[in-house]
Design a protein around this motif. Structure first.
Motif, PDB file in Angstrom:
ATOM      1  N   UNK A  25      20.773 -11.336 -22.999  1.00 28.22           N
ATOM      2  CA  UNK A  25      19.771 -11.534 -24.042  1.00 28.22           C
ATOM      3  C   UNK A  25      19.392 -10.232 -24.735  1.00 28.22           C
ATOM      4  N   UNK A  26      19.364  -9.149 -23.967  1.00 32.33           N
ATOM      5  CA  UNK A  26      18.958  -7.845 -24.480  1.00 32.33           C
ATOM      6  C   UNK A  26      19.865  -6.780 -23.877  1.00 32.33           C
ATOM      7  N   UNK A  27      20.315  -5.831 -24.710  1.00 35.79           N
ATOM      8  CA  UNK A  27      21.249  -4.806 -24.229  1.00 35.79           C
ATOM      9  C   UNK A  27      20.928  -3.485 -24.919  1.00 35.79           C
ATOM     10  N   UNK A  28      20.882  -2.416 -24.123  1.00 39.09           N
ATOM     11  CA  UNK A  28      20.506  -1.095 -24.632  1.00 39.09           C
ATOM     12  C   UNK A  28      21.669  -0.118 -24.566  1.00 39.09           C
ATOM     13  N   UNK A  29      21.790   0.721 -25.603  1.00 46.75           N
ATOM     14  CA  UNK A  29      22.844   1.729 -25.633  1.00 46.75           C
ATOM     15  C   UNK A  29      22.314   3.045 -26.208  1.00 46.75           C
TER      16      UNK A  29
ATOM     17  N   UNK B  27      30.485  10.213 -27.545  1.00 51.80           N
ATOM     18  CA  UNK B  27      30.896  11.210 -28.535  1.00 51.80           C
ATOM     19  C   UNK B  27      30.277  10.985 -29.901  1.00 51.80           C
ATOM     20  N   UNK B  28      29.090  10.361 -29.904  1.00 57.06           N
ATOM     21  CA  UNK B  28      28.328  10.181 -31.131  1.00 57.06           C
ATOM     22  C   UNK B  28      27.125  11.097 -31.155  1.00 57.06           C
ATOM     23  N   UNK B  29      26.261  10.935 -32.150  1.00 57.18           N
ATOM     24  CA  UNK B  29      25.089  11.811 -32.291  1.00 57.18           C
ATOM     25  C   UNK B  29      23.976  11.478 -31.305  1.00 57.18           C
ATOM     26  N   UNK B  30      23.170  12.476 -31.009  1.00 53.31           N
ATOM     27  CA  UNK B  30      21.995  12.270 -30.153  1.00 53.31           C
ATOM     28  C   UNK B  30      20.859  11.652 -30.955  1.00 53.31           C
ATOM     29  N   UNK B  31      19.861  11.169 -30.206  1.00 52.96           N
ATOM     30  CA  UNK B  31      18.651  10.578 -30.782  1.00 52.96           C
ATOM     31  C   UNK B  31      18.972   9.354 -31.624  1.00 52.96           C
ATOM     32  N   UNK B  32      19.921   8.549 -31.136  1.00 54.70           N
ATOM     33  CA  UNK B  32      20.295   7.323 -31.825  1.00 54.70           C
ATOM     34  C   UNK B  32      20.898   6.341 -30.830  1.00 54.70           C
ATOM     35  N   UNK B  33      20.527   5.098 -30.964  1.00 63.45           N
ATOM     36  CA  UNK B  33      21.101   4.043 -30.137  1.00 63.45           C
ATOM     37  C   UNK B  33      20.837   2.714 -30.812  1.00 63.45           C
ATOM     38  N   UNK B  34      21.082   1.639 -30.087  1.00 64.04           N
ATOM     39  CA  UNK B  34      20.698   0.339 -30.623  1.00 64.04           C
ATOM     40  C   UNK B  34      20.251  -0.568 -29.489  1.00 64.04           C
ATOM     41  N   UNK B  35      19.457  -1.547 -29.863  1.00 59.38           N
ATOM     42  CA  UNK B  35      19.065  -2.626 -28.966  1.00 59.38           C
ATOM     43  C   UNK B  35      19.656  -3.914 -29.504  1.00 59.38           C
ATOM     44  N   UNK B  36      20.498  -4.549 -28.688  1.00 58.81           N
ATOM     45  CA  UNK B  36      20.952  -5.896 -29.028  1.00 58.81           C
ATOM     46  C   UNK B  36      19.853  -6.859 -28.606  1.00 58.81           C
TER      47      UNK B  36
ATOM     48  N   UNK C  79      17.571 -11.948 -19.753  1.00 55.95           N
ATOM     49  CA  UNK C  79      18.413 -10.973 -19.062  1.00 55.95           C
ATOM     50  C   UNK C  79      18.632  -9.747 -19.943  1.00 55.95           C
ATOM     51  N   UNK C  80      18.166  -8.604 -19.458  1.00 56.23           N
ATOM     52  CA  UNK C  80      18.364  -7.312 -20.135  1.00 56.23           C
ATOM     53  C   UNK C  80      19.269  -6.432 -19.290  1.00 56.23           C
ATOM     54  N   UNK C  81      20.186  -5.718 -19.948  1.00 55.45           N
ATOM     55  CA  UNK C  81      21.008  -4.748 -19.238  1.00 55.45           C
ATOM     56  C   UNK C  81      21.012  -3.407 -19.953  1.00 55.45           C
TER      57      UNK C  81
END
Length: 384
Positions: A195-199, A205-214, A174-176
């Motif tokens: 199982x998988x999560x994208x942000x 209000x944070x910087x662009x060109x950055x995120x994380x994958x759980x 399960x990905x969201x």
């Protein structure tokens, strides 16, 4: 002229505290986090501390379940593509919805061209899937279910907990896509069996060109980007430590006043809707407006008024809104979200605007939006 930004679903202004944190890091913590020198160790410490803050924010079991990426698009692509490639011998069937962001839909289209089968769940007029349709679509060869937590155009929230329960009893992962919901809603990957999560950092209000994958421990996805051994060999490329520290600061800010912000956004939406009603404007809300939707987003159908004309007039008055996703705003294609909800022939598809509020919006700004929008609509209708 006063400028008003009401397009926070597209991106948000960076918080002063985030800018301060990043500036301090860029001045003093410039080492490569993979280096063994004291400079590298200092950068590694900041990286590890930031990862811990973010892991805690979603109740991840381990800090190592967090993989830093360039943003929501890379996180979505990595989750979808690498799951498909890793599990292709177990099955080639994937389930998603008709209203996902393009960062999900386009990888799905690519996988279809490579012989995978994708089922696109429909949504009702509130933008919500039918859980029975999901159950019926699941098969023995289904390897992934990807359903967004909250929609970026109309704010509809999917029943993530129920979806997680259903998918956990199948062979699928399960990905969201949590890009719009993260920092606004309470997220718990354990409780919801995600199982998988994208942000993406720039939505809170944070910087662009950055995120994380759980990535839930034990999935063992292969690296999407090949090169160095950063991120425990899961994402090559030297980590942007100052930006990651800024992301962690944005998460801390969001966590500290999340409930208050949700209430603020709901009040701003209520003020906008009631103000337009008071002005006698003929409009309808797209989707739900009962508190179950994402609190920061409202999509409104202004009957008989083309979206582009309204947006142009708002912009001339210093007001930023949107007709849909900022990622496709330059396209002549109608909103696939509104099309899925109401049909391609519905006037809502070409006569709707999205207002999305953020941390720095005020009631006075909403009053100005009501004033300008009402005058514009009345002028358009009078000119016919």
């Amino acid at each position: 002229m006063e400028r008003i930004y009401a397009d926070n679903a597209g991106t948000t202004p960076m918080a002063a505290e985030v800018i301060e944190t990043m500036t301090e890091m860029m001045k003093n913590v410039f080492g490569n986090a993979s280096a063994v020198s004291s400079f590298g160790r200092e950068a590694r410490r900041v990286l590890d501390e930031s990862r811990h803050v973010i892991a805690e924010s979603i109740n991840a079991k381990s800090d190592n379940e967090i993989v830093f990426t360039s943003g929501g698009t890379e996180s979505d692509n990595t989750a979808i593509m690498q799951t498909a490639f890793l599990r292709r011998n177990e099955g080639r069937h994937i389930i998603t919805t008709a209203i996902e962001h393009e960062a999900v839909l386009k990888p799905m289209a690519f996988l279809e061209s490579q012989g995978y089968e994708v089922t696109y769940l429909s949504v009702d007029e509130n933008g919500i899937i039918d859980l029975n349709e999901l159950k019926d679509a699941l098969r023995d060869d289904t390897i992934l279910v990807s359903v967004m937590m909250g929609n970026n155009e109309v704010g509809s929230r999917q029943p993530i907990h129920e979806i997680g329960e259903i998918v956990s009893e199948s062979n699928a992962w399960f990905h969201t896509d949590c890009v719009q919901a993260y920092g606004i809603l309470d997220v718990d990957v354990q409780k919801d069996k995600i199982d998988l999560l994208s942000t993406s950092a720039h939505k809170l209000n944070g910087p662009k060109f950055l995120g994380f994958l759980y990535e839930r421990e034990g999935l063992n996805l292969k690296a999407y980007l090949r090169g160095g051994d950063q991120e425990l060999k899961r994402r090559a490329g030297t980590e942007n430590v100052p930006a990651i520290a800024g992301f962690a600061k944005a998460v801390e800010l969001a966590s500290a006043d999340k409930k208050e912000l949700r209430e603020k956004f709901q009040n701003l939406k209520k003020k906008l809707v009631e103000g337009l009603e008071h002005q006698g404007i003929d409009f309808e809300i797209n989707g739900l407006h009962d508190g179950s939707e994402l609190p920061q987003i409202v999509s409104l159908w202004f009957k008989g008024c083309q979206s582009d004309a309204l947006l142009t007039n708002l912009d001339l008055n210093g007001i930023a809104a949107s007709a849909g996703s900022a990622c496709t705003a330059g396209s002549l294609e109608p909103s696939h979200v509104l099309t899925a909800m109401y049909g391609k022939d519905s006037p809502k598809v070409s006569e709707s605007l999205r207002f999305s509020f953020g941390r720095y919006n005020t009631e006075e700004e909403v009053e100005r939006i009501i004033e300008v929008l009402s005058k514009t609509i009345k002028r358009i209708k009078k000119g016919r």
